[in-house]
Design an enzyme around this catalytic site. Structure first.
Site, mmCIF file in Angstrom:
data_model
loop_
_atom_site.group_PDB
_atom_site.id
_atom_site.type_symbol
_atom_site.label_atom_id
_atom_site.label_comp_id
_atom_site.label_asym_id
_atom_site.label_seq_id
_atom_site.Cartn_x
_atom_site.Cartn_y
_atom_site.Cartn_z
ATOM 1 N N CYS A 387 -2.542 -11.036 6.815
ATOM 2 C CA CYS A 387 -1.736 -10.429 6.982
ATOM 3 C C CYS A 387 -1.153 -9.240 7.616
ATOM 4 O O CYS A 387 -0.898 -9.228 8.179
ATOM 5 C CB CYS A 387 -1.741 -9.556 5.036
ATOM 6 S SG CYS A 387 -0.269 -9.950 4.172
ATOM 7 N N HIS A 513 -3.634 -14.764 1.992
ATOM 8 C CA HIS A 513 -4.682 -14.147 2.015
ATOM 9 C C HIS A 513 -5.559 -15.250 1.587
ATOM 10 O O HIS A 513 -5.352 -15.624 0.958
ATOM 11 C CB HIS A 513 -5.200 -12.928 1.061
ATOM 12 C CG HIS A 513 -4.255 -11.983 1.057
ATOM 13 N ND1 HIS A 513 -4.815 -10.816 1.226
ATOM 14 C CD2 HIS A 513 -2.563 -11.702 1.238
ATOM 15 C CE1 HIS A 513 -3.815 -9.317 2.116
ATOM 16 N NE2 HIS A 513 -2.585 -10.259 1.768
ATOM 17 N N GLU A 515 -9.278 -15.388 1.132
ATOM 18 C CA GLU A 515 -9.644 -14.679 0.676
ATOM 19 C C GLU A 515 -10.097 -15.171 -1.083
ATOM 20 O O GLU A 515 -11.369 -15.050 -1.753
ATOM 21 C CB GLU A 515 -10.382 -12.812 1.846
ATOM 22 C CG GLU A 515 -9.191 -11.676 0.474
ATOM 23 C CD GLU A 515 -8.461 -11.777 1.284
ATOM 24 O OE1 GLU A 515 -8.341 -12.844 1.497
ATOM 25 O OE2 GLU A 515 -7.685 -10.879 1.132
HETATM 26 N N1 GLN Z 1 1.868 -4.424 4.894
HETATM 27 C C1 GLN Z 1 2.362 -4.984 5.411
HETATM 28 C C2 GLN Z 1 3.052 -6.146 4.050
HETATM 29 O O1 GLN Z 1 3.740 -5.842 3.752
HETATM 30 C C3 GLN Z 1 0.994 -6.487 4.790
HETATM 31 C C4 GLN Z 1 0.737 -6.703 3.683
HETATM 32 C C5 GLN Z 1 -0.796 -7.346 3.647
HETATM 33 O O2 GLN Z 1 -1.421 -6.877 4.326
HETATM 34 N N2 GLN Z 1 -1.286 -7.435 2.026
HETATM 35 O O3 GLN Z 1 4.031 -6.846 5.518
#
Ligand code: GLN
Length: 562
Positions: A387, A513, A515
């Site tokens: 992410c 994600h 995970e």
């Molecule tokens: N802050 C970033 C976004 O909102 C990444 C979010 C995250 O890593 N879950 O896109």
């Protein structure tokens, strides 16, 4: 149509102190019942007023666990999914905020016209409905296990306790079961296990009308027969209903220990459940490979919330699963991304075999993450980005390979000349913070012949998201031309979900994600292959000697023994 089963309800409360592992106890019991052939689901009731944990700081709450349907939930839901290997939905996490929101909007609509709306019965009725709803999507649920967050005695959990008390009254005796998790501390100076905190906690429960049927006692030392008998006598349960919950080497061992204490027998007996004998052999195999690995790797997690490990709960668990499948113990080295700026990536990553840059929000430490990715890319050290980690990898590539020195994410620099990570149009209209990110499972199409393709062995996957920002399509051509491979795209090809590099042993990052979908019996492929690459990398740097192994440093050529 099959007839609806008579669903049974198990309620798990906690006493004395928080953090006793109620979630793991609930998940472990869920696994034992599932292994007896029963259809089980789990649910958590959280007493706070937030509608969901999505708006809380990770330092307050730990990780936000996102489900397929986009629900932002408590991290215990992660344990539930991992232990019983199911995909849960929004019904599995109920907060006071949701309950009050529903009741108040009904009141505004006029549904209670004429009545005074009160905690009892209106709030408690809503809670009971939501407990029953946990079994609603599936006619075949035999048992719902509901964990009540917080500790008995907290003001805010009272409506939940009142609701579960009422459910016990309303249903037949063999339909509901109350399990209370307490602490039996060992007092060094007295040389004794102390049962008084448990007695007090059970007394408190009984005062509000709940008599626990089973007591699960967390303890660092084995419970003596005398301690068990004393707890049984004072708390009004038979001695066999006092279950020892000893500290375990791995959380995945807890179901095995509970089974040793005959917990599942007891539950089946109380609830008069018709089921088969228990076969835990597949689970024992998983635990065995986690506990006795042949190899070892050290992997760094370079993030912002490293002081609170709960913020990365699912990542830690994913490494345990991936380690198991690679016969490898994964040691995690925690590195604060701010440290990278002060101490330097070369020093911090010198002794590691791979680095994961996880998700996150906010600007603090961002330059450290970008610097970390540069070091990993240039020195060909295995890297997995998640992410925000993928967004940092894109910014780094734009700055240092494409030559766009001012490139940044729009999240951190509203004025940047090159917003390689930016807000999608639908996000620009968003004004509220809660539940408005891109959330939940989305399909992704994988480019044939890519590293991602080799890892997944598939061209169509579905993964869970939680972010607002996306890779900016205006920069795609430039990035691709310079060698960034966009190996995973949304089906309409408008969103970049995976980036990777060739001519590197392992460099891959995802906007989603992974995970959140790793399970003990099925490590997530990205983690599994990352650990495999780290192991290969380590083996390429260690030289066997008579005394053991010598580890060759990344940069200086210096050697240290491990
Ligand atoms: N802050 C970033 C976004 O909102 C990444 C979010 C995250 O890593 N879950 O896109």
């Amino acid at each position: 149509m099959m007839s609806k089963r008579n669903t049974k309800y198990i309620f798990i409360t906690g006493g004395v102190v928080s953090s006793l592992g109620k979630g793991i106890a609930a998940a472990s019991l869920g696994l034992l019942l599932k292994c007896r052939g029963l259809k089980v689901t789990l649910q958590k009731l959280d007493p706070y007023i937030n509608v969901d944990p999505g708006t809380m700081n990770p330092f307050q709450h730990g990780e936000v666990f996102v489900l397929d349907d986009g629900a932002e939930t408590d991290l215990d839901l992660g344990h539930y999914e991992r232990f019983i290997d199911v995909n849960l939905n929004q019904n599995a996490n109920v907060t006071s905020g949701q309950v009050y929101e529903a009741v108040i909007s009904r009141e505004r609509r006029g549904d209670y016209l004429g009545a005074t709306v009160q905690v009892i019965p209106h709030i408690t009725d809503e809670i009971k409905n939501r407990i029953r709803k946990a079994a609603e999507n599936d006619n075949q649920i035999d048992v719902v296990i509901t964990e009540i967050g917080g500790t008995v005695g907290d003001i805010e959990s009272l409506p939940f306790l009142e609701a579960i008390r009422q459910m016990g009254l309303e249903r037949a005796d063999n339909d509901t079961l109350y399990i209370h998790l307490t602490l039996v501390p060992y007092i060094e100076s007295a040389g004794e296990l102390k049962t008084k905190p448990t007695q007090h906690s059970v007394k408190e429960l009984r005062e509000i009308g709940i008599s626990p049927n089973i007591l699960v006692c967390r303890t660092g030392r084995p419970l003596t027969k005398a301690a068990k008998d004393k707890i049984a006598l004072f708390c009004n349960v038979p001695p066999e209903a006092v279950i020892q919950d000893l500290d375990a080497e791995t959380i995945y061992e807890v179901p095995i220990l509970f089974h040793g204490e005959l917990l599942d027998n007891l539950v089946v007996h109380y609830l008069e459940l018709l089921c088969k004998d228990l076969d835990l052999s597949f689970w024992r195999k998983i635990v065995n490979r986690i506990k006795n690995p042949k190899h070892y790797v050290k992997i760094a997690i370079c993030g912002k919330y490293v002081d609170l490990k709960d913020a990365y709960k699912s990542i830690i668990e994913s490494f345990i699963h991936a380690g198991g499948e690679n016969d490898t113990r994964v040691e995690i080295k925690w590195i604060s991304s701010e440290q990278v700026k002060t101490e330097g990536a070369a020093v911090l990553f010198d002794d590691v075999d791979g680095v994961l840059v996880p998700g996150g929000f906010g600007e603090r430490g961002i330059e450290g993450k970008i610097e970390a990715v540069r070091h990993l890319r240039e020195n060909k050290i295995p890297f997995l980005g998640i992410c925000l980690g993928m967004q940092c990898a894109t910014v780094e590539f734009a700055r240092n390979v494409c030559g766009l020195k001012k490139a940044h994410s729009f999240e951190f620099d509203r004025e940047t000349a090159h917003p390689v990570i930016h807000l999608m149009d639908e996000q620009k209209k968003v004004t509220e913070m809660g539940g408005t990110m891109r959330l939940g499972a989305y399909p992704c199409i994988i480019e044939k012949g890519s590293l991602a393709h080799r890892i997944y062995g598939n061209t169509q996957i579905s993964e869970r998201h939680r972010h607002r920002y996306e890779l900016n399509n205006d920069y795609r051509e430039n990035l691709v031309e310079k060698g960034l491979i966009l190996s995973g795209l949304s089906p309409d090809r408008l969103l970049v979900e995976i980036v990777e590099l060739k001519d590197h042993p392992f460099f891959i990052a995802s906007q989603f994600h992974p995970e959140l979908k790793s399970r003990p019996a099925r490590a997530h492929p990205l983690f599994r292959e990352f650990v495999k690459a780290a192991l290969k990398y380590r083996q390429s740097r260690t030289e066997p000697t008579e005394a053991g192994e010598v580890y060759v440093s990344h940069t200086s050529g210096s050697k240290d023994t491990v």
